[in-house]
Design a protein around this motif. Sequence first.
Motif, PDB file in Angstrom:
ATOM      1  N   UNK A   1      36.946  73.031  29.860  1.00  0.00           N
ATOM      2  CA  UNK A   1      37.068  73.856  28.675  1.00  0.00           C
ATOM      3  C   UNK A   1      38.377  73.560  27.941  1.00  0.00           C
ATOM      4  N   UNK A   2      39.430  73.324  28.684  1.00  0.00           N
ATOM      5  CA  UNK A   2      40.733  73.092  28.058  1.00  0.00           C
ATOM      6  C   UNK A   2      40.713  71.827  27.202  1.00  0.00           C
ATOM      7  N   UNK A   3      40.021  70.803  27.661  1.00  0.00           N
ATOM      8  CA  UNK A   3      39.974  69.545  26.930  1.00  0.00           C
ATOM      9  C   UNK A   3      39.273  69.717  25.577  1.00  0.00           C
ATOM     10  N   UNK A   4      38.183  70.481  25.539  1.00  0.00           N
ATOM     11  CA  UNK A   4      37.403  70.643  24.315  1.00  0.00           C
ATOM     12  C   UNK A   4      38.003  71.663  23.352  1.00  0.00           C
ATOM     13  N   UNK A   5      38.561  72.757  23.871  1.00  0.00           N
ATOM     14  CA  UNK A   5      38.995  73.863  23.010  1.00  0.00           C
ATOM     15  C   UNK A   5      40.500  74.086  22.996  1.00  0.00           C
ATOM     16  N   UNK A   6      41.211  73.566  23.987  1.00  0.00           N
ATOM     17  CA  UNK A   6      42.637  73.842  24.114  1.00  0.00           C
ATOM     18  C   UNK A   6      42.907  75.155  24.825  1.00  0.00           C
TER      19      UNK A   6
END
Length: 78
Positions: A1-6
């Motif tokens: 999730x962090x990679x796609x949305x920050x």
Amino acid sequence: MKKETGLELDIYKYKLKMSPTLALSLKAENVQLFYPDKQQILDVENAKINISTLHLLKKEIRITKVKAEKVQFSSKLK
């Protein structure tokens, strides 16, 4: 999730179960969501989510039940 949305999602003390009807159940003591600067967006205590597994085969997520004891949400968008 962090990679796609920050955004950073933290799930603490969780259990994942499959029922005889093939429903997936996730129970978590605490779920937190943060902006990249560590400001908290969401804090949920004692969450339970049921998910239909048949829809996962179609690459869909269908949530059939959501329960929580305490939910705190920050509506400030960045």
